[in-house]
Design an enzyme around this catalytic site. Structure first.
Site: not given
Length: 264
Positions: A45-46, A84, A112, A114, A181
């Site tokens: 999502d960067s 993501d 992935k 978070e 991270e």
């Protein structure tokens, strides 16, 4: 290269061999990255920041990630493709299952997510339905407003132990990979030793099984401030393919990250 799977990553961990991961957003770079031997490509999502120009990852949608996953899958030459789950895409169990399904159907081999230990129930349901999961712990950018900025996590004994415990809980729930991270080196080492699955680090020190960077950061074409854990590999090479190959090799050789890229 041979097709990389979760089994491949597990074998690398067991053998004590490092592996590399880069973000990818299109077919051309996907081809270049996978041809260089990079084991994992992340449709992060960067992209909200490096492609769309936002100041955080929060505006990115599932449809955005699915579109770029399709592009990456078309150019892939054998890397494992991880996508993501963007902000609030797992707000309910039903939404999480539907959105993860979209990303897998778009070409991802793993999603992935978070969060913290509370992800366990969702991970259990996803893996039950055949969706491999990477659990992203430590600095989770989707929580930037709650953290009050992009700050190193796990700096106290209590915070470090919470990350280690969460990693174990999520692996027990079925997580196939942990991504850490922005944590101190020692936290990266302890988590990597505590769980049987591969651990990927970004700003998590040299002891994790794999290392990931955002492609644009690695090529030195980012906007604004550069994070401590970033290395510009274009300063040592004369082409993008050579920079990608150098990143991959330095991860394999365990010469990246160096001390200056780590948090003590």
């Amino acid at each position: 290269m041979k097709t990389v799977t979760i089994s491949t990553l597990n074998k690398l961990k067991q053998a004590g061999e490092k592996f590399s991961c880069l973000t990818a957003y299109d077919a051309t770079f996907s081809s270049q990255i996978s041809t260089a031997g990079v084991e994992v490509m992340l449709i992060g999502d960067s992209l909200g920041m490096v492609l769309q120009g936002h100041d955080s990852t929060l505006p990115v949608s599932v449809d955005d990630i699915a579109y770029h996953t399709q592009c990456v899958a078309r150019g892939n030459k054998g890397s494992l493709v991880m996508a993501d789950m963007p902000f609030m895409s797992n707000a309910s169990m039903e939404q999480m299952l539907i959105n993860a399904g979209k990303l897998m159907q778009a070409g991802a081999h793993m999603v992935k997510i978070e969060g913290e230990a509370w992800l366990a129930e969702g991970i259990r349901e996803l893996t039950r339905r055949g969706v491999p999961v990477c659990a992203h712990l430590g600095l989770t950018p989707q929580m930037v407003n709650q953290f009050g900025g992009y700050k190193v996590q796990g700096k106290t004994e209590e915070a470090a132990q919470a990350i280690i415990a969460a990693s174990q809980t999520l692996v027990d729930a079925g997580a196939s990979v942990i991504l850490l991270e922005c944590v101190p080196n020692e936290v990266g080492r302890l988590v990597t030793e505590a769980v049987q699955v591969p651990v990927i680090g970004i700003g998590a020190g040299p002891y994790t099984d794999g290392q990931v960077l955002v492609l644009h950061d690695m090529l030195g074409v980012t906007m604004g401030r550069t994070a401590r854990f970033v290395k510009n590999f274009m300063t040592e090479t004369d082409s993008i393919p050579a920079a990608i190959s150098r990143f991959h090799q330095e991860v394999k050789d365990n010469t990246f990250p160096a001390e200056e890229h780590c948090f003590q």
